[in-house]
Design a protein around this motif. Structure first.
Motif, short mmCIF file in Angstrom:
data_model
loop_
_atom_site.label_atom_id
_atom_site.label_comp_id
_atom_site.label_asym_id
_atom_site.label_seq_id
_atom_site.Cartn_x
_atom_site.Cartn_y
_atom_site.Cartn_z
N LEU A 6 0.79 -1.23 0.00
CA LEU A 6 0.00 0.00 0.00
C LEU A 6 0.82 1.28 0.00
O LEU A 6 0.30 2.35 -0.27
CB LEU A 6 -0.91 0.02 1.23
N PHE A 7 2.11 1.19 0.34
CA PHE A 7 2.91 2.39 0.56
C PHE A 7 3.71 2.77 -0.68
O PHE A 7 4.23 1.91 -1.38
CB PHE A 7 3.83 2.19 1.75
N ASP A 8 3.83 4.07 -0.92
CA ASP A 8 4.53 4.57 -2.10
C ASP A 8 6.02 4.78 -1.81
O ASP A 8 6.40 5.22 -0.73
CB ASP A 8 3.96 5.92 -2.55
N VAL A 9 6.83 4.46 -2.81
CA VAL A 9 8.26 4.76 -2.80
C VAL A 9 8.61 5.29 -4.18
O VAL A 9 8.14 4.76 -5.19
CB VAL A 9 9.11 3.51 -2.44
N GLU A 10 9.39 6.37 -4.23
CA GLU A 10 9.88 6.89 -5.51
C GLU A 10 11.23 6.25 -5.78
O GLU A 10 12.16 6.40 -5.00
CB GLU A 10 10.04 8.41 -5.44
N HIS A 11 11.34 5.54 -6.88
CA HIS A 11 12.57 4.86 -7.27
C HIS A 11 13.31 5.73 -8.28
O HIS A 11 12.81 5.98 -9.37
CB HIS A 11 12.25 3.49 -7.85
N HIS A 12 14.51 6.19 -7.91
CA HIS A 12 15.38 6.96 -8.80
C HIS A 12 16.50 6.02 -9.27
O HIS A 12 17.42 5.75 -8.50
CB HIS A 12 16.02 8.15 -8.06
N PRO A 32 12.14 10.06 -11.06
CA PRO A 32 11.57 9.06 -10.16
C PRO A 32 10.34 8.38 -10.74
O PRO A 32 9.56 9.00 -11.47
CB PRO A 32 11.21 9.85 -8.91
N VAL A 33 10.19 7.10 -10.41
CA VAL A 33 9.02 6.33 -10.78
C VAL A 33 8.39 5.84 -9.47
O VAL A 33 9.07 5.25 -8.63
CB VAL A 33 9.40 5.11 -11.66
N VAL A 34 7.11 6.11 -9.27
CA VAL A 34 6.43 5.71 -8.04
C VAL A 34 6.07 4.23 -8.12
O VAL A 34 5.44 3.78 -9.09
CB VAL A 34 5.17 6.57 -7.79
N LYS A 35 6.48 3.49 -7.10
CA LYS A 35 6.20 2.06 -7.00
C LYS A 35 5.63 1.79 -5.62
O LYS A 35 5.52 2.69 -4.79
CB LYS A 35 7.48 1.26 -7.24
#
Length: 125
Positions: A6-12, A32-35
């Motif tokens: 459920l939680f968002d992380v921005e992957h750079h 960044p891509v939100v995953k």
């Protein structure tokens, strides 16, 4: 039972762009891509006990479902596999990826929930 991611992380993703005049790699990261991630695996900080020392180290880990998992597609990691020098932003805090994802598909216990642990660090001061 499957735990939702459920939680968002921005992957750079790290995308070095060659070398400078001194032969050092020029650091650059992709947009960044939100995953999604499942939960923190752990979170700890080590603050120095000596007065005047301002540096602290935060170590953390997050659990994610790999791309080929048996959970709904919107919960799975997609795109590039996390690698060293990548960055992750969670709730405004920027972390650096440490090592490769730790796989939990060969665990000693019987599990139907395949996941990766992504180790993170943050140095302040």
């Amino acid at each position: 039972m499957v735990i939702p991611a459920l939680f968002d992380v921005e992957h750079h993703s790290y995308a070095g762009v060659g070398e400078n005049a001194h032969g050092n790699e020029i650091d650059q990261w992709a947009a960044p891509v939100v995953k999604k991630f499942i939960t923190w695996a752990d979170y700890s900080t080590s603050e120095p006990s000596l007065a005047g020392h301002e540096r602290d180290l935060v170590t953390a880990g997050i659990l994610v479902y790999p791309p080929d998992g048996s959970v709904p597609a919107e919960w799975r990691w997609f795109g590039a596999t996390p690698k060293p020098k990548d960055k992750m932003r969670i709730d405004g805090d920027l972390f650096e990826v440490v090592g490769q994802p730790v796989r939990a598909d060969k665990a000693w216990f019987n599990t139907s929930i395949l996941n990766w642990r992504i180790n993170l660090k943050q140095v302040n001061g």
